[in-house]
Scaffold this motif. Structure first.
Motif, PDB file in Angstrom:
ATOM      1  N   GLN A 119       0.845  -1.195   0.000  1.00 32.84           N
ATOM      2  CA  GLN A 119       0.000   0.000   0.000  1.00 32.84           C
ATOM      3  C   GLN A 119       0.888   1.255   0.000  1.00 32.84           C
ATOM      4  OE1 GLN A 119      -2.556   0.567   3.426  1.00 32.84           O
ATOM      5  NE2 GLN A 119      -4.283   0.961   2.052  1.00 32.84           N
ATOM      6  N   SER A 120       1.958   1.170   0.786  1.00 27.18           N
ATOM      7  CA  SER A 120       2.890   2.288   0.839  1.00 27.18           C
ATOM      8  C   SER A 120       3.603   2.450  -0.509  1.00 27.18           C
ATOM      9  CB  SER A 120       3.896   2.027   1.971  1.00 27.18           C
ATOM     10  OG  SER A 120       4.659   3.153   2.202  1.00 27.18           O
TER      11      SER A 120
ATOM     12  N   ASP B 244       2.403   1.631  -3.405  1.00 28.22           N
ATOM     13  CA  ASP B 244       1.404   2.200  -4.335  1.00 28.22           C
ATOM     14  C   ASP B 244       1.304   3.712  -4.164  1.00 28.22           C
ATOM     15  OD1 ASP B 244       0.899  -0.300  -5.307  1.00 28.22           O
ATOM     16  OD2 ASP B 244      -1.024  -0.573  -4.274  1.00 28.22           O
ATOM     17  N   ASN B 245       1.306   4.174  -2.908  1.00 29.25           N
ATOM     18  CA  ASN B 245       1.226   5.626  -2.660  1.00 29.25           C
ATOM     19  C   ASN B 245       2.460   6.346  -3.210  1.00 29.25           C
ATOM     20  OD1 ASN B 245      -1.184   5.302  -1.362  1.00 29.25           O
ATOM     21  ND2 ASN B 245      -0.370   5.497   0.715  1.00 29.25           N
ATOM     22  N   ILE B 246       3.616   5.750  -2.972  1.00 27.81           N
ATOM     23  CA  ILE B 246       4.857   6.371  -3.461  1.00 27.81           C
ATOM     24  C   ILE B 246       4.860   6.407  -4.994  1.00 27.81           C
ATOM     25  CG2 ILE B 246       7.364   6.083  -3.616  1.00 27.81           C
ATOM     26  CD1 ILE B 246       7.129   4.808  -0.713  1.00 27.81           C
ATOM     27  N   ASP B 247       4.434   5.301  -5.629  1.00 31.37           N
ATOM     28  CA  ASP B 247       4.395   5.270  -7.101  1.00 31.37           C
ATOM     29  C   ASP B 247       3.448   6.342  -7.633  1.00 31.37           C
ATOM     30  OD1 ASP B 247       6.226   3.253  -7.156  1.00 31.37           O
ATOM     31  OD2 ASP B 247       4.799   1.651  -7.594  1.00 31.37           O
ATOM     32  N   ALA B 248       2.312   6.522  -6.958  1.00 26.66           N
ATOM     33  CA  ALA B 248       1.353   7.548  -7.391  1.00 26.66           C
ATOM     34  C   ALA B 248       1.997   8.937  -7.275  1.00 26.66           C
ATOM     35  CB  ALA B 248       0.085   7.479  -6.542  1.00 26.66           C
ATOM     36  N   ALA B 249       2.705   9.178  -6.170  1.00 24.11           N
ATOM     37  CA  ALA B 249       3.370  10.481  -5.989  1.00 24.11           C
ATOM     38  C   ALA B 249       4.409  10.697  -7.089  1.00 24.11           C
ATOM     39  CB  ALA B 249       4.026  10.551  -4.607  1.00 24.11           C
TER      40      ALA B 249
ATOM     41  N   TYR C 237       2.610  11.749 -10.266  1.00 28.92           N
ATOM     42  CA  TYR C 237       2.153  13.147 -10.206  1.00 28.92           C
ATOM     43  C   TYR C 237       3.331  14.114 -10.319  1.00 28.92           C
ATOM     44  CZ  TYR C 237      -2.728  12.095  -9.230  1.00 28.92           C
ATOM     45  OH  TYR C 237      -4.023  11.682  -9.350  1.00 28.92           O
TER      46      TYR C 237
END
Ligand SMILES: C=C(O[C@@H]1C=C(C(=O)O)C=C[C@H]1O)C(=O)O
Length: 93
Positions: A11-12, A14-19, A22
């Motif tokens: 989950q972490s 995934d968040n980093i990849d999304a950042a 962006y």
């Protein structure tokens, strides 16, 4: 239990990849503006001196952050090459 641990790590990730996506999108938005500015003002698509300074700066930051400087250079080189391709296209339009 083990799967919960892996799911939390992922989950972490995934968040980093999304950042990262962006941040890259914002970087490309501004470099597209630079490409238009260069095309309008007859400036060359690439600036090797600026690239060298950027790569050196990021290699040092990578070292401080415990990230492989070679990797950071390869990554930035990959991004910059794509930016230059966009700038060449902007000049042809
Ligand atoms: C964005 C620019 O154009 C090119 C792309 C660069 C980059 O992506 O960092 C750096 C230098 C140039 O070769 C610029 O000149 O600032």
């Amino acid at each position: 239990m083990t799967e919960d641990v892996l799911a939390r790590y992922r989950q972490s990730i995934d968040n980093i990849d999304a950042a990262l996506i962006y941040m890259l999108a914002e970087r490309f938005k501004i470099t597209q503006a630079v490409g238009r500015y260069k095309a309008e003002n007859g400036l060359p698509p690439a600036d090797p001196g600026r690239e060298e300074r950027q790569i050196e700066r990021l290699r040092n930051l990578a070292g401080d952050a415990d990230l492989d400087p070679e990797f950071s250079e390869k990554f930035l080189r990959f991004v910059i090459d794509e930016v230059i391709r966009h700038h060449q296209k902007a000049r042809e339009e």
